[in-house]
Design an enzyme around this catalytic site. Sequence first.
Site: not given
Length: 346
Positions: A103-104, A268
């Site tokens: 998870c960016g 992501s």
Amino acid sequence: MNEGLSKVRWQPPENWLQVDTIDMHTGGEPLRIIVDGLPEIPGQTVLEKRRYFRKHLDHIRKALMWEPRGHADMYGAVLTAPVTPDGHFGVFFMHNEGYSTMCGHAIIALVKFALEAGLVQYPEDGLIRIDAPPGRIDAFAEMKGNRVVKSSFHNVPSFVLLQDKTVDVPGVGNIRFDVAYGGTFYAFVDADEIGLELVPQQISRIIDLGRKIKKAVVRNFDILHPFEADLSFLYGTIFTGKPKDGKHHSRNVCVFANGEVDRSATGSGVSARAALHAVKDGLETGKKLVIESLIDTTMDVEIADVTSFGPYSAVIPKVAGTAFFTGQHRFLIDPDDPLKEGFLIR
């Protein structure tokens, strides 16, 4: 505040579960970080710790992500001890359906949290080493005094799995798509090709199409990570389209888990897009793309390096964005509450 109410001090019974969180958002996408109230989570790797949590502590995920404490689009992070000798901390991620692999937007928020809350002292080399489900994430902070004004990270190797495929989606017809990996797998669909407008007013249709496309792709194609079975699944559908602001590259709207819609541009997801654009458009190393979200917030992505990953040509994306604190909470779970584990309407 009423003077009488200001003197009220209520303590919950000792047998109630108490969980403390810090809440943040990145580009509008929420992040609920659990900071206290969890037992020790065993495991030699982040994936092992996540498996343990799923098996033994999933009721906490439901209680914090679902109503009445959360909502259908809530997102969370569980911090762990590092699992590598030089790691600063570990993390895995959770949502309304279960657990994601990367998870960016969470990484961007966690950099700010870790530095401003004192979890990590700013390293001399400026590199914050985060152990995540898909591997090591190297993150960076742009500081102004003691505040983090922008975070960025180098993602894991990102690559294209399927290119220019078509699938019959029941009730919709044939849809052209690509599948790319940016720490997790997404099916990418051009919104213009299916007559979908990427605006909040179309949220119900976005969710419906995202779910249907994901199910059709999973039913007809194998989604396999080259090394790790736990990463071998299609996480969501991402619709791409023209930007609202002509100075930006494009728009990115992600439908994942059980119909969740990312309010941010999806860290992501833009990582996977960097891999896609490298293959399809010849995106060069260092060329920055500014990508919009459903609510017009943005993330930056560029290719920091090229590499290989198993049998695939891959890129190392660099993703950047901004995060903000929104609250701190002590959630209480009454063992006698019939809704103690929460519920979802959607």
